[in-house]
Design a protein around this motif. Structure first.
Motif, PDB file in Angstrom:
ATOM      1  N   ASP A 190      45.726  29.913  26.791  1.00 30.60           N
ATOM      2  CA  ASP A 190      45.819  29.438  25.272  1.00 30.60           C
ATOM      3  C   ASP A 190      45.045  28.213  25.440  1.00 30.60           C
ATOM      4  O   ASP A 190      44.701  27.677  26.382  1.00 30.60           O
ATOM      5  CB  ASP A 190      46.915  29.249  24.847  1.00 30.60           C
ATOM      6  N   SER A 191      44.770  27.610  24.201  1.00 32.90           N
ATOM      7  CA  SER A 191      44.129  26.365  24.113  1.00 32.90           C
ATOM      8  C   SER A 191      45.065  25.202  24.402  1.00 32.90           C
ATOM      9  O   SER A 191      46.186  25.355  23.773  1.00 32.90           O
ATOM     10  CB  SER A 191      43.210  26.207  22.971  1.00 32.90           C
ATOM     11  N   ARG A 192      44.762  24.090  24.970  1.00 29.23           N
ATOM     12  CA  ARG A 192      45.629  23.080  25.333  1.00 29.23           C
ATOM     13  C   ARG A 192      45.072  21.585  25.360  1.00 29.23           C
ATOM     14  O   ARG A 192      43.522  21.607  25.397  1.00 29.23           O
ATOM     15  CB  ARG A 192      46.250  23.101  26.812  1.00 29.23           C
ATOM     16  N   THR A 215      31.960  28.867  20.112  1.00 30.10           N
ATOM     17  CA  THR A 215      33.280  29.995  19.709  1.00 30.10           C
ATOM     18  C   THR A 215      34.392  29.481  20.051  1.00 30.10           C
ATOM     19  O   THR A 215      35.286  29.703  19.103  1.00 30.10           O
ATOM     20  CB  THR A 215      32.887  31.296  20.442  1.00 30.10           C
ATOM     21  N   LEU A 216      34.688  28.897  21.125  1.00 32.38           N
ATOM     22  CA  LEU A 216      36.155  28.186  21.489  1.00 32.38           C
ATOM     23  C   LEU A 216      36.396  27.220  20.486  1.00 32.38           C
ATOM     24  O   LEU A 216      37.508  26.970  20.012  1.00 32.38           O
ATOM     25  CB  LEU A 216      36.160  27.715  22.755  1.00 32.38           C
ATOM     26  N   TYR A 221      39.520  25.395  15.675  1.00 31.39           N
ATOM     27  CA  TYR A 221      39.715  24.675  14.215  1.00 31.39           C
ATOM     28  C   TYR A 221      40.557  25.831  13.357  1.00 31.39           C
ATOM     29  O   TYR A 221      41.260  25.130  12.781  1.00 31.39           O
ATOM     30  CB  TYR A 221      38.133  24.719  13.660  1.00 31.39           C
ATOM     31  N   ARG A 222      40.082  27.019  13.680  1.00 32.60           N
ATOM     32  CA  ARG A 222      40.925  28.075  12.627  1.00 32.60           C
ATOM     33  C   ARG A 222      42.462  28.230  13.102  1.00 32.60           C
ATOM     34  O   ARG A 222      43.136  28.193  12.221  1.00 32.60           O
ATOM     35  CB  ARG A 222      40.317  29.393  12.940  1.00 32.60           C
ATOM     36  N   GLN A 223      42.740  27.989  14.318  1.00 33.51           N
ATOM     37  CA  GLN A 223      44.168  28.025  14.864  1.00 33.51           C
ATOM     38  C   GLN A 223      44.936  26.723  14.321  1.00 33.51           C
ATOM     39  O   GLN A 223      45.922  26.789  14.071  1.00 33.51           O
ATOM     40  CB  GLN A 223      44.124  27.866  16.148  1.00 33.51           C
ATOM     41  N   LYS A 224      44.192  25.555  14.338  1.00 33.50           N
ATOM     42  CA  LYS A 224      45.023  24.560  13.787  1.00 33.50           C
ATOM     43  C   LYS A 224      44.718  24.043  12.496  1.00 33.50           C
ATOM     44  O   LYS A 224      45.382  23.147  11.846  1.00 33.50           O
ATOM     45  CB  LYS A 224      44.449  23.088  14.751  1.00 33.50           C
TER      46      LYS A 224
END
Length: 229
Positions: A190-192, A215-216, A221-224
């Motif tokens: 996951d992103s950290r 892309t990452l 941005y969308r996740q947060k």
């Protein structure tokens, strides 16, 4: 509004539309007559702007036209000065030098009035006693982000536990007192976020990570739920 400011605003309006926008709409947004609009478009075309279209069909600005720095407004110049001073005080040596060089290039081409704004701007950036963001790691991290290569880091968390992580770095967050590396962590899948001052050591590998950096970043941005600016 001066004519140079109006031309700048017209360019900005055209840049904001991928498809032709009618002359009537442009004139309405600029609060000018159609006759003045047509004259302004001819002026921009004479300066090298590739504006396609004609009366009744609409206009579109093709890519490739570079706005002369002399058309910056006084407030835009002061915003650039403030940003450059912040970078010079808070960023790593390479970015600080780049900010200084950029301001020198702008100073060489702006009008005398705007050059005075560059040299005598009252907007100051205070010194900082936190130098963790000037560590050599920052340069290595930026290099890895640019090349889209994996990083292997020895990282110490808030509890003092140290782990080895392989991450795909795709952004750096510049805060007043800390720098955060944003990356995809293979250990957590996951992103950290990783504080630079907690990275004991790092190695820039020559292994490209499998997804594009942009892309990452867009997924993050969308996740947060962070709006793009």
């Amino acid at each position: 509004m001066s004519r140079s400011e109006r031309l700048l605003q017209l360019l900005q309006l055209l840049r904001g539309h991928r498809y032709p926008i009618s002359g009537a709409e442009l004139a309405n947004q600029l609060n000018i007559s159609l006759r003045t609009l047509y004259r302004d478009i001819r002026s921009l075309q004479a300066q090298g702007a590739i504006i396609e279209g004609e009366a009744g069909l609409g206009y579109v600005l093709r890519e490739g036209f570079v706005l002369p720095p002399l058309m910056f407004s006084a407030q835009e110049i002061e915003a650039l000065v403030l940003g450059a001073r912040w970078v010079a005080e808070r960023a790593d040596a390479q970015l600080a030098e780049a900010a200084t060089q950029a301001m020198s290039k702008i100073s060489a081409v702006v009008t005398p009035e705007l050059r005075y704004r560059l040299d005598e701007s009252p907007l100051l950036v205070g010194p900082s006693d936190n130098h963790s963001f000037c560590q050599p790691q920052v340069l290595d991290i930026r290099r890895a982000i640019e090349a889209e290569c994996k990083l292997v880091i020895q990282y110490q968390d808030q509890q003092g536990q140290q782990t080895e992580r392989t991450i795909w770095p795709f952004a750096i967050g510049f805060f007043d007192n800390v720098r955060l590396v944003v990356g995809w962590c293979e250990l957590r899948n996951d992103s950290r976020n990783f504080r630079v001052d907690r990275i004991a050591s790092l190695k820039v590998t020559d292994i490209r990570y499998p997804r594009r950096r942009q892309t990452l970043l867009n997924d993050w941005y969308r996740q947060k739920n962070i709006p793009r600016k």
